[in-house]
Design a protein around this motif. Structure first.
Motif, PDB file in Angstrom:
ATOM      1  N   MET A  24       4.200   2.291   1.703  1.00  0.00           N
ATOM      2  CA  MET A  24       3.077   1.392   1.579  1.00  0.00           C
ATOM      3  C   MET A  24       3.695  -0.288   1.019  1.00  0.00           C
ATOM      4  O   MET A  24       3.130  -1.363   1.446  1.00  0.00           O
ATOM      5  CB  MET A  24       2.066   0.755   0.847  1.00  0.00           C
ATOM      6  N   GLN A  25       4.559  -0.174  -0.449  1.00  0.00           N
ATOM      7  CA  GLN A  25       5.212  -1.288  -0.867  1.00  0.00           C
ATOM      8  C   GLN A  25       5.945  -2.136  -0.134  1.00  0.00           C
ATOM      9  O   GLN A  25       6.076  -3.439   0.029  1.00  0.00           O
ATOM     10  CB  GLN A  25       5.498  -0.600  -2.204  1.00  0.00           C
ATOM     11  N   ARG A  26       6.720  -1.634   1.365  1.00  0.00           N
ATOM     12  CA  ARG A  26       7.927  -1.391   1.934  1.00  0.00           C
ATOM     13  C   ARG A  26       7.290  -2.748   3.075  1.00  0.00           C
ATOM     14  O   ARG A  26       7.267  -4.000   2.792  1.00  0.00           O
ATOM     15  CB  ARG A  26       8.497  -0.403   2.662  1.00  0.00           C
TER      16      ARG A  26
ATOM     17  N   ASN B  61       4.198  -4.731   2.775  1.00  0.00           N
ATOM     18  CA  ASN B  61       3.559  -5.659   1.721  1.00  0.00           C
ATOM     19  C   ASN B  61       5.264  -6.137   1.784  1.00  0.00           C
ATOM     20  O   ASN B  61       5.026  -7.427   1.528  1.00  0.00           O
ATOM     21  CB  ASN B  61       3.131  -4.869   0.545  1.00  0.00           C
ATOM     22  N   ASP B  62       6.014  -5.651   1.511  1.00  0.00           N
ATOM     23  CA  ASP B  62       7.212  -7.029   1.725  1.00  0.00           C
ATOM     24  C   ASP B  62       7.867  -7.358   2.416  1.00  0.00           C
ATOM     25  O   ASP B  62       7.996  -8.040   2.948  1.00  0.00           O
ATOM     26  CB  ASP B  62       8.328  -6.084   1.331  1.00  0.00           C
ATOM     27  N   ARG B  63       7.144  -6.851   3.658  1.00  0.00           N
ATOM     28  CA  ARG B  63       7.239  -7.548   4.823  1.00  0.00           C
ATOM     29  C   ARG B  63       5.832  -8.749   5.543  1.00  0.00           C
ATOM     30  O   ARG B  63       6.297  -9.221   6.251  1.00  0.00           O
ATOM     31  CB  ARG B  63       7.257  -6.643   6.222  1.00  0.00           C
ATOM     32  N   GLY B  64       5.387  -8.866   4.139  1.00  0.00           N
ATOM     33  CA  GLY B  64       4.380  -9.932   4.608  1.00  0.00           C
ATOM     34  C   GLY B  64       2.366  -9.088   4.973  1.00  0.00           C
ATOM     35  O   GLY B  64       2.156 -10.171   5.313  1.00  0.00           O
ATOM     36  N   HIS B  65       2.648  -8.145   4.788  1.00  0.00           N
ATOM     37  CA  HIS B  65       0.907  -6.804   5.353  1.00  0.00           C
ATOM     38  C   HIS B  65       0.476  -7.552   3.361  1.00  0.00           C
ATOM     39  O   HIS B  65       1.258  -6.988   2.781  1.00  0.00           O
ATOM     40  CB  HIS B  65       1.480  -4.883   5.560  1.00  0.00           C
ATOM     41  N   ALA B  66      -0.750  -6.759   3.730  1.00  0.00           N
ATOM     42  CA  ALA B  66      -1.710  -7.099   2.204  1.00  0.00           C
ATOM     43  C   ALA B  66      -2.524  -5.870   2.434  1.00  0.00           C
ATOM     44  O   ALA B  66      -3.954  -6.060   2.150  1.00  0.00           O
ATOM     45  CB  ALA B  66      -1.912  -8.261   2.655  1.00  0.00           C
ATOM     46  N   LEU B  67      -1.838  -4.360   2.632  1.00  0.00           N
ATOM     47  CA  LEU B  67      -2.831  -3.096   2.288  1.00  0.00           C
ATOM     48  C   LEU B  67      -2.534  -2.859   0.820  1.00  0.00           C
ATOM     49  O   LEU B  67      -2.034  -3.398  -0.125  1.00  0.00           O
ATOM     50  CB  LEU B  67      -1.458  -2.558   2.798  1.00  0.00           C
ATOM     51  N   ASP B  68      -3.621  -1.994   0.403  1.00  0.00           N
ATOM     52  CA  ASP B  68      -4.525  -2.346  -0.783  1.00  0.00           C
ATOM     53  C   ASP B  68      -5.154  -0.371  -0.817  1.00  0.00           C
ATOM     54  O   ASP B  68      -5.840  -0.431  -1.879  1.00  0.00           O
ATOM     55  CB  ASP B  68      -5.509  -2.801  -1.005  1.00  0.00           C
ATOM     56  N   THR B  69      -4.404   0.240   0.619  1.00  0.00           N
ATOM     57  CA  THR B  69      -5.455   1.717   0.569  1.00  0.00           C
ATOM     58  C   THR B  69      -4.243   2.486   0.629  1.00  0.00           C
ATOM     59  O   THR B  69      -3.572   2.504   1.253  1.00  0.00           O
ATOM     60  CB  THR B  69      -6.467   1.716   1.900  1.00  0.00           C
ATOM     61  N   LEU B  70      -4.549   3.931   0.076  1.00  0.00           N
ATOM     62  CA  LEU B  70      -3.868   4.512   0.108  1.00  0.00           C
ATOM     63  C   LEU B  70      -4.837   6.172  -0.227  1.00  0.00           C
ATOM     64  O   LEU B  70      -5.110   6.536  -1.652  1.00  0.00           O
ATOM     65  CB  LEU B  70      -2.551   4.939  -0.889  1.00  0.00           C
ATOM     66  N   SER B  71      -5.068   6.267   0.857  1.00  0.00           N
ATOM     67  CA  SER B  71      -5.573   7.913   0.830  1.00  0.00           C
ATOM     68  C   SER B  71      -5.178   8.979   1.003  1.00  0.00           C
ATOM     69  O   SER B  71      -4.565   8.977   1.698  1.00  0.00           O
ATOM     70  CB  SER B  71      -6.297   7.537   2.406  1.00  0.00           C
TER      71      SER B  71
END
Length: 233
Positions: free
Chosen positions: A189-191, A193-203
């Protein structure tokens, strides 16, 4: 009424919430940042109602027809419904119309249908991409290397919102072993977000491994057995 051998839903929820709070404290996290999804699949609506009475709001369902019956019976209570099972094309319209979350997206075709069929007036449907973190042949989900392409496609859709990633790792007996796949999902998920996504959830995390999942950043833990007991068939 529960018998002496069947714990009440209230007691079971209290125990699971206590586990979440203690795991969060051990990880220097706020328990309020962790959503408990009570997996109510196969369970009768009365047991879901008991959980609602004890302050539970989020419920996870795998089987659409069973879920739709509960949703219809509980509309006045306004629970938040999560579809956590595999999604076939012929189920997308009902899922798009009745659920707030879908946790097991692994094909763009399904994400696109959910977006196209989301009714006007509803908030975007929250999606998680399912990652087959241990490359198990028996489980759905994308290989980690395939997640970036799907994420880049989903964010272009209008009526869904990509929130994060979901996984069901292979069972492991010790917490150190349990933490490894959860850490790998967090890093993925961090990778993104480093590409420009804005993910906030780890299910991630269930009855047997929620402590390990919380230690590695889980935002949603999906617990069925420890709340409702063994699955009803």
């Amino acid at each position: 009424m529960p018998t002496d051998s069947t714990p009440s839903i209230a007691d079971a929820l209290d125990r699971v919430r206590d586990r979440i709070a203690r795991a969060a404290q051990a990880a220097n996290r706020d328990p309020a940042d962790i959503t408990l999804v009570a997996v109510s699949k196969t369970k009768p609506v009365d047991r879901v109602r008991d959980a609602l009475d004890h302050g539970q709001r989020d419920f996870g369902e795998n089987y659409l027809q069973d879920a739709l019956a509960k949703i219809g019976a509980l509309t006045e209570r306004e629970p938040l419904w999560h579809f956590i099972g595999d999604i076939q094309s012929n189920k997308t319209r009902d899922i798009a119309s009745n659920f707030a979350w879908a946790h097991a997206i692994d094909r763009f075709k399904i994400a696109r249908r959910l977006s196209d069929q989301r009714p006007e007036g509803l908030a975007p449907l929250n999606l998680c991409i399912q990652v087959n973190i241990d490359a198990e042949a028996s489980k759905s989900g994308l290989a980690p290397d395939a997640v970036v392409e799907l994420a880049d496609q989903i964010v272009e859709l209008e009526h869904v919102r990509l929130r994060g990633l979901m996984t069901i790792p292979a069972p492991r007996d010790d917490e150190a072993g349990q933490r490894k796949p959860f850490a790998a999902l967090r890093d993925l998920m961090q990778r993104l977000n480093d590409r420009g996504h804005a993910l906030d959830t780890l299910s991630m995390g269930m009855s047997t491994d929620l402590e390990a999942a919380i230690a590695e950043g889980a935002t949603h833990v999906r617990v069925g057995t420890d709340i409702f007991g063994a699955r009803d068939h």
